[in-house]
Design an enzyme around this catalytic site. Sequence first.
Site, PDB file in Angstrom:
ATOM      1  CD  GLU A  91      -2.750   1.346   0.312  1.00  0.00           C
ATOM      2  OE1 GLU A  91      -3.440   0.317  -0.069  1.00  0.00           O
ATOM      3  OE2 GLU A  91      -2.893   2.426  -0.412  1.00  0.00           O
ATOM      4  CG  PHE A  92       2.516   2.369  -2.821  1.00  0.00           C
ATOM      5  CD1 PHE A  92       3.740   2.131  -2.392  1.00  0.00           C
ATOM      6  CD2 PHE A  92       1.890   1.525  -3.592  1.00  0.00           C
ATOM      7  CE1 PHE A  92       4.667   1.010  -3.205  1.00  0.00           C
ATOM      8  CE2 PHE A  92       2.540   0.191  -4.103  1.00  0.00           C
ATOM      9  CZ  PHE A  92       3.722   0.195  -3.991  1.00  0.00           C
ATOM     10  CG  LEU A  93      -2.374   4.582   2.939  1.00  0.00           C
ATOM     11  CD1 LEU A  93      -2.035   5.518   4.105  1.00  0.00           C
ATOM     12  CD2 LEU A  93      -3.806   3.710   3.181  1.00  0.00           C
TER      13      LEU A  93
ATOM     14  CG  PHE B 277       8.841  13.432  -1.328  1.00  0.00           C
ATOM     15  CD1 PHE B 277       7.645  13.561  -2.068  1.00  0.00           C
ATOM     16  CD2 PHE B 277       9.200  12.776  -0.169  1.00  0.00           C
ATOM     17  CE1 PHE B 277       6.692  13.023  -1.406  1.00  0.00           C
ATOM     18  CE2 PHE B 277       8.045  12.295   0.392  1.00  0.00           C
ATOM     19  CZ  PHE B 277       6.624  12.190   0.003  1.00  0.00           C
ATOM     20  CG  LEU B 278      13.650  17.592  -4.736  1.00  0.00           C
ATOM     21  CD1 LEU B 278      14.378  18.239  -6.213  1.00  0.00           C
ATOM     22  CD2 LEU B 278      15.000  17.131  -4.135  1.00  0.00           C
TER      23      LEU B 278
ATOM     24  N   GLY C 191       9.720  12.479   9.126  1.00  0.00           N
ATOM     25  CA  GLY C 191       9.361  11.838  10.335  1.00  0.00           C
ATOM     26  C   GLY C 191       8.367  10.841   9.956  1.00  0.00           C
TER      27      GLY C 191
ATOM     28  CB  CYS D  23       6.045   5.261   6.798  1.00  0.00           C
ATOM     29  SG  CYS D  23       4.348   4.813   7.328  1.00  0.00           S
TER      30      CYS D  23
HETATM   31  C1  UGA Z   1       4.924   7.878   3.187  1.00  0.00           C
HETATM   32  C2  UGA Z   1       5.032   7.569   1.831  1.00  0.00           C
HETATM   33  O1  UGA Z   1       5.088   8.799   1.202  1.00  0.00           O
HETATM   34  C3  UGA Z   1       3.824   6.699   1.260  1.00  0.00           C
HETATM   35  O2  UGA Z   1       3.778   6.531  -0.057  1.00  0.00           O
HETATM   36  C4  UGA Z   1       3.824   5.372   2.053  1.00  0.00           C
HETATM   37  O3  UGA Z   1       2.791   4.696   1.631  1.00  0.00           O
HETATM   38  C5  UGA Z   1       3.909   5.769   3.471  1.00  0.00           C
HETATM   39  O4  UGA Z   1       4.799   6.432   3.975  1.00  0.00           O
HETATM   40  C6  UGA Z   1       4.047   4.299   4.162  1.00  0.00           C
HETATM   41  O5  UGA Z   1       4.835   3.614   4.214  1.00  0.00           O
HETATM   42  O6  UGA Z   1       2.972   3.895   4.827  1.00  0.00           O
HETATM   43  P1  UGA Z   1       3.684   9.530   4.835  1.00  0.00           P
HETATM   44  O7  UGA Z   1       4.575   8.822   5.978  1.00  0.00           O
HETATM   45  O8  UGA Z   1       2.127   9.446   5.083  1.00  0.00           O
HETATM   46  O9  UGA Z   1       3.904   8.432   3.503  1.00  0.00           O
HETATM   47  O10 UGA Z   1       4.225  10.875   4.520  1.00  0.00           O
HETATM   48  P2  UGA Z   1       5.038  11.617   3.429  1.00  0.00           P
HETATM   49  O11 UGA Z   1       4.017  12.511   2.530  1.00  0.00           O
HETATM   50  O12 UGA Z   1       5.893  10.703   2.779  1.00  0.00           O
HETATM   51  O13 UGA Z   1       5.953  12.531   4.153  1.00  0.00           O
HETATM   52  C7  UGA Z   1       6.835  11.919   5.127  1.00  0.00           C
HETATM   53  C8  UGA Z   1       7.846  13.114   5.783  1.00  0.00           C
HETATM   54  O14 UGA Z   1       8.653  13.615   4.880  1.00  0.00           O
HETATM   55  C9  UGA Z   1       6.943  14.010   6.500  1.00  0.00           C
HETATM   56  O15 UGA Z   1       7.489  14.390   7.842  1.00  0.00           O
HETATM   57  C10 UGA Z   1       7.192  15.275   5.635  1.00  0.00           C
HETATM   58  O16 UGA Z   1       7.130  16.509   6.233  1.00  0.00           O
HETATM   59  C11 UGA Z   1       8.571  14.902   5.277  1.00  0.00           C
HETATM   60  N1  UGA Z   1       8.902  15.669   3.816  1.00  0.00           N
HETATM   61  C12 UGA Z   1       8.053  15.268   2.628  1.00  0.00           C
HETATM   62  C13 UGA Z   1       9.795  16.708   3.502  1.00  0.00           C
HETATM   63  O17 UGA Z   1      10.429  17.132   4.587  1.00  0.00           O
HETATM   64  N2  UGA Z   1      10.205  17.097   2.428  1.00  0.00           N
HETATM   65  C14 UGA Z   1       9.370  16.733   1.214  1.00  0.00           C
HETATM   66  O18 UGA Z   1       9.850  17.336   0.471  1.00  0.00           O
HETATM   67  C15 UGA Z   1       8.463  15.945   1.512  1.00  0.00           C
END
Ligand code: UGA
Length: 432
Positions: free
Chosen positions: A146-148, A247-248, A255, A258
């Site tokens: 799952e990739f949500l 994601f940049l 955090g 996941c």
């Molecule tokens: C992540 C993955 O994006 C999902 O595809 C995956 O399904 C999920 O883990 C999982 O394994 O269940 P999630 O943890 O909900 O999802 O959140 P993200 O949107 O990936 O963000 C993760 C962290 O990275 C957050 O703390 C966010 O603030 C940080 N982030 C994100 C950054 O610091 N910079 C960015 O450019 C993007």
Amino acid sequence: MIGLGYLGATHAVAMATLGHEVIGIEPDQSRLEPLKNGVVPFYEPGLQDALKKVIAAGKLSFQNSHDEKSAAAEVHFICVGTPQQKGKETADTSYVFSAAKQLAAVLKPESLVVGKSTVPVGTARHLISSIQEIAGFEPRLCWNPEFLREGTALEDSLAPDRIVIGSNDPLINKNLKDCYQQILDTGTPLLELDLETAELVKVSANAFLATKISFINAMAEIAEAAGADAVKLAEAIGMDSRIGKSFLRTGIGFGGGCLPKDIRGFIARADELGVGSSLKFLTEVDNINLRRRQRVIDLAVAELEDPGHKKVSVLGISFKPDSDDLRDSPALDIALGLQSKGAQVIVHDPVSLAALEARQTGLSVAEEVLEATKDADLIILGTEWAEYRKLDPSTLNPKTKTIIDGRNVLSVNDWQKAGFKVIALGRNIQNG
Ligand code: UGA
């Protein structure tokens, strides 16, 4: 649907929304009871309304263990958590194995077992033998990662970028494809892979995302040393379609439940497989990420001079906006780090204060931004909630007008015009 945490509850609602009859199984009463009453026990936009709808339509029901009806299901999704093991880097798969064993005791040979949890590569094959030992037959098992993302969980489940199915049996694939037919009909790509590749798709996707974030945060460290601007750098390199701009976003890093634990578990698994050197770089990805939190603490201490007698206001405490998840939250780590240096830390967050209170951190909380920032010696933006992006800085009344933008989302111009000194990660900001 076995396990009703973030993944299971969302997937249960998604499957019921597609019209399937879903039974959610969750032994933890604190999760089960609210769900039974149509209440989602965590914050996720849109999920509450969708849950109420499917319950009212009779498509989703809940129970704390298997019974004859759930045992007769055509498909059993395993959605339990795989947290980081205490004191270790490895993923704790014990919930997956225990869920599988309980299922094995009632499993019908014709039913399909679908693993959705994020697991170390090789787990699915072990599960097959573990279920077989109890059930007395080889289960029809496949892996369907799952990739949500939290904050857009339901949308991501109903309109995913791709559906991945790992199994060696075309009939298994057909049965699972039937479950997702409506999604596949919209043109969603389907990848039919072997078990191990399917397991790896999930952890390697998360590892790649974490690497991308740490890459730009490493550039932020360089930019800070060289007097360059990492936000503009990210914009410029992101315009290269081979790199892409998502994601940049540079700031205090990733955090949540996941990315951090998945890269650690992945490193540990590579070690077990004898190919530890292949993922050594992920240790540095983790280190860069954690250094960003420390950088904010250092900047804050330098600003405050004597943190012991100072008030720090932290805006946003969840690991990302539109979520009340505090697991491995960079903002929470920073707040606690400053508290341990003696600062009086007062936290605001639009939805996470109840979750914070439950953790008994000793941090003070404020229900309103104005209250949180009043008389503050320093404000730190920890999570980029829309509410903070829209803030009019001239309405705030701190003692010292200094803000650290931990997420690089504020308009430096607007805040400086309102008299603030703005400190941001990876940027070369001239304060008058
Ligand atoms: C992540 C993955 O994006 C999902 O595809 C995956 O399904 C999920 O883990 C999982 O394994 O269940 P999630 O943890 O909900 O999802 O959140 P993200 O949107 O990936 O963000 C993760 C962290 O990275 C957050 O703390 C966010 O603030 C940080 N982030 C994100 C950054 O610091 N910079 C960015 O450019 C993007």
